[in-house]
Design an enzyme around this catalytic site. Structure first.
Site, PDB file in Angstrom:
ATOM      1  N   ARG A   5       0.851  -1.183   0.000  1.00 23.04           N
ATOM      2  CA  ARG A   5       0.000   0.000   0.000  1.00 23.04           C
ATOM      3  C   ARG A   5       0.892   1.241   0.000  1.00 23.04           C
ATOM      4  O   ARG A   5       1.920   1.273   0.664  1.00 23.04           O
ATOM      5  CB  ARG A   5      -0.922   0.021   1.218  1.00 23.04           C
TER       6      ARG A   5
ATOM      7  N   GLU B 238      -3.589   7.654  -4.316  1.00 24.21           N
ATOM      8  CA  GLU B 238      -4.083   7.111  -5.581  1.00 24.21           C
ATOM      9  C   GLU B 238      -5.458   7.654  -5.964  1.00 24.21           C
ATOM     10  O   GLU B 238      -5.770   7.769  -7.151  1.00 24.21           O
ATOM     11  CB  GLU B 238      -4.151   5.584  -5.507  1.00 24.21           C
TER      12      GLU B 238
ATOM     13  N   ASP C 231       4.182  -0.299  -7.219  1.00 25.17           N
ATOM     14  CA  ASP C 231       2.936  -0.489  -7.940  1.00 25.17           C
ATOM     15  C   ASP C 231       1.810   0.283  -7.256  1.00 25.17           C
ATOM     16  O   ASP C 231       0.665   0.226  -7.701  1.00 25.17           O
ATOM     17  CB  ASP C 231       2.579  -1.986  -7.980  1.00 25.17           C
TER      18      ASP C 231
ATOM     19  N   HIS D 153      -0.764   0.290 -10.115  1.00 28.04           N
ATOM     20  CA  HIS D 153      -1.528  -0.628  -9.264  1.00 28.04           C
ATOM     21  C   HIS D 153      -2.111  -1.765 -10.108  1.00 28.04           C
ATOM     22  O   HIS D 153      -3.310  -2.047 -10.062  1.00 28.04           O
ATOM     23  CB  HIS D 153      -2.640   0.119  -8.525  1.00 28.04           C
TER      24      HIS D 153
END
Length: 334
Positions: A234, A263, A258, A294
Site C-alpha cells: 500500500r 491514488e 505499484d 496498481h
C-alpha cells in the site's frame, strides 16, 4: 440479491459475469464509491468495492439508510472501509484475502528486474535500432541480501522466489514463519536491522493505523545508499515526502512501486496532460523510480479468484451459511 459493483473496470466484467452464473442481479458503474456516488446504491442490497473506494463513516451511514446491507471488497486490504462503523451499523463485510498472492509477488520481482536490467530503456533503444550497451548496467541478484517486510501469504512467496535467485534473505514479521526458516534459511530480525543490512527491501504488509508511514525518514536513513525499495503493498506504508527527500539527496538507489500514497482521483484513470498531483509528478521525475499503476493483481488467475470469492460471499449471506472471508471484530482497525 441486487448488487452494484463500484469502480468497475471493463476487463473485470467478464470474470464477474462468469462467477455470478446469472444468480444475482448485477449492475456495474465505473465510478468510485464516495459521499456523492453512494446514492447510486439506492435499491441495492449489496455493493462491491475496490481499494480506491471510500467506505468511511459518512458513506456507510448513507449506504445503510439506502438499504445496503452487504459489502464485498475485491481486494485483500480493507483500510478503505471503516470496519468498526460497518459492524456497528450491522453491515456484513467480506474481503478477498487469497485471490492470488503469486500475482503480487511475481509483479514485485518484475518491477525489480525491469528496473535493475534497464529493460524499458533497452527496448526503447532497440525499437529505434540503437543496440549500444551504454547505461544498461545492472547487477546479479545472486548473493545479494534481500529484506522482506511481512512474510504472510504474499511475503512468503516472495521469500521463496528470492531464495531461488540465491539471495541471502532477512525478514521481519509479528509472527515469524518457522517453516520458511527451515525451507529457505531466512533470518528474522528487527526492521531497523533489515533496513541497514539489505541490498533490496520489499514490502508485503497490509496498511493499518500502526504502520502508516512505517518507512519514514528514519528508516530510509538506515538503508544503504544504493539500496532498492520495492512496494507492492500500500502506498501509505511509505512516507512519500521522506522518500522524495532521500531520492533528491541520492541516499537511495531506487524505488520500484505499484502503489502510491494518494491514488484516489489519479490511479485507474487516464490523466494524460492533466495530472494535478505535484508530489506524484516529482516522484516520477526521478530516473531511479519505476512505477506501475496498481496493476499487480491484473492476471487471469487473480481476477478469476476475486470474482469467485466475491460471489461466494454473497451466496453464503443469501443462504444464511458461514461466510469464510467475512471480516469480524478480530480484524478491526482504526
Amino acid at each position: 440479491m441486487k448488487l452494484l459493483v463500484y469502480s468497475t473496470k471493463k476487463y473485470e466484467i467478464p470474470f464477474l459475469r462468469r462467477a455470478n452464473q446469472k444468480r444475482h442481479i448485477v449492475s456495474y458503474t465505473k465510478e468510485a464509491l464516495d459521499t456523492n456516488t453512494a446514492v447510486q446504491a439506492m435499491g441495492y442490497k449489496a455493493i462491491s468495492i475496490f481499494s480506491g473506494d471510500d467506505a468511511s463513516l459518512v458513506v456507510l451511514e448513507k449506504l445503510w439508510d439506502l438499504g445496503v446491507r452487504y459489502i464485498t471488497l475485491r481486494s485483500a486490504g480493507f483500510n478503505n472501509i471503516h470496519i468498526k462503523a460497518a459492524k456497528r451499523f450491522g453491515f456484513r463485510v467480506a474481503n478477498t484475502p487469497d485471490y492470488s498472492p503469486h500475482a503480487i509477488a511475481e509483479h514485485a520481482v518484475a518491477l525489480l528486474q525491469a528496473f535493475n536490467r534497464k529493460l524499458v530503456l533497452a527496448d526503447t533503444r532497440a525499437r529505434a535500432y540503437n543496440f549500444v550497451h551504454d547505461g544498461l548496467m545492472g547487477f546479479n541478484l545472486h548473493g545479494k541480501t534481500f529484506g522482506v517486510v511481512g512474510t504472510g501469504r504474499i511475503g512468503s512467496i516472495m521469500v521463496k522466489i528470492m531464495h531461488g535467485f540465491g539471495c541471502k534473505i532477512l525478514a521481519t514479521d509479528l509472527e515469524p514463519d518457522r517453516d520458511l526458516v527451515e525451507l529457505c534459511g531466512i533470518t528474522y530480525t528487527s526492521l531497523d536491522e533489515l533496513c541497514a543490512q539489505s541490498d533490496i527491501i520489499s514490502l508485503h504488509i497490509p496498511l493499518t493505523y500502526e504502520n502508516h508511514h512505517l518507512i519514514n525518514r528514519k528508516k530510509l536513513g538506515l538503508m544503504k545508499q544504493e539500496a532498492i525499495l520495492i512496494n507492492t503493498a500500500r502506498g501509505s506504508i511509505v512516507d512519500t515526502k521522506a522518500l522524495i527527500q532521500a531520492l533528491e539527496s541520492k541516499n537511495l538507489g531506487g524505488y520500484c512501486t505499484d502503489v502510491y500514497e494518494k491514488e484516489k482521483g489519479t490511479f485507474f484513470q487516464n490523466n494524460v496532460g492533466e495530472l494535478g498531483d505535484e508530489m506524484l509528478k516529482k516522484l516520477l521525475s526521478f530516473p531511479n523510480v519505476f512505477l506501475t499503476p496498481h496493476q499487480a493483481f491484473v492476471t487471469v488467475e487473480a481476477l478469476t479468484e476475486i470474482a469467485r470469492t466475491s460471489f461466494e460471499s454473497l451466496n453464503s449471506w443469501e443462504e444464511g451459511t458461514e461466510c469464510k472471508n467475512e471480516l469480524g471484530y478480530e480484524t478491526l482497525i482504526s
